[in-house]
Design an enzyme around this catalytic site. Structure first.
Site, PDB file in Angstrom:
ATOM      1  N   LYS A  92       2.899   2.039   2.388  1.00  0.00           N
ATOM      2  CA  LYS A  92       2.947   2.583   3.756  1.00  0.00           C
ATOM      3  C   LYS A  92       3.991   1.806   4.553  1.00  0.00           C
ATOM      4  O   LYS A  92       4.122   0.607   4.413  1.00  0.00           O
ATOM      5  CB  LYS A  92       1.598   2.381   4.459  1.00  0.00           C
ATOM      6  N   LYS A 122       0.841  -1.207   0.000  1.00  0.00           N
ATOM      7  CA  LYS A 122       0.000   0.000   0.000  1.00  0.00           C
ATOM      8  C   LYS A 122       0.871   1.250   0.000  1.00  0.00           C
ATOM      9  O   LYS A 122       0.399   2.371   0.097  1.00  0.00           O
ATOM     10  CB  LYS A 122      -0.919   0.008   1.235  1.00  0.00           C
TER      11      LYS A 122
END
Ligand code: C2G
Length: 132
Positions: A46, A44
């Site tokens: 992240k 993602k």
């Protein structure tokens, strides 16, 4: 028993997350949170400050949360809806429309307004301003 679910990273847990979880719980009696594992977070884009186990322990301490399961990939949601007998799927408004396909699994899909002024990235940015 009405079962409701939501998905996310929930890193550096803050009151925006709590607002979301509290309002999500209102849609049922049992809230399952699918928590992004560290490897999926990388996908993602992240990098979470707390690893999966710590983020899981924090979520499990919240009164609204009944069960935390791993979110391993983007594709597991349809299967999860059936595996956990989900009635309602809820996400923050930044995801509006993105998960409407779950309606064809017989699931109510709701998007709840985000808490505007707070985010994990803002916390990280603001903390950088504090000289150690
Ligand atoms: N959220 C919110 N208000 C904020 C910050 C976050 O309502 N100020 C909500 C988000 O909209 C999301 C949930 O809290 O519904 C978790 O946020 P993140 O941890 O940032 O989750 P995200 O990276 O959006 O992951 O498959 C779905 C993804 O795993 C969602």
């Amino acid at each position: 028993m009405k079962r409701v679910t939501t998905y996310g990273t929930f890193d550096l847990l803050h009151y925006g997350h709590i607002n979301l979880l509290r309002r999500t719980k209102k849609y049922g009696d049992y809230l399952i949170v699918a928590l992004s594992i560290d490897e999926f977070n990388n996908k993602k884009g992240k990098k979470s400050y707390f690893d999966y186990q710590k983020r899981k322990a924090l979520l499990e301490a919240i009164r609204y949360v009944d069960l935390v399961i791993p979110e391993n990939n983007w594709k597991q949601k349809i299967n999860d809806m059936h595996k956990y007998y989900i009635n309602t799927f809820a996400m923050g408004g930044d995801w509006k429309g993105k998960f409407d396909f779950l309606k064809s699994e017989g699931v109510d899909v709701v998007y709840l307004s985000r808490t505007p002024e707070i985010s994990t990235s803002k916390i990280k940015k603001d903390l950088k301003l504090f000289k150690q």
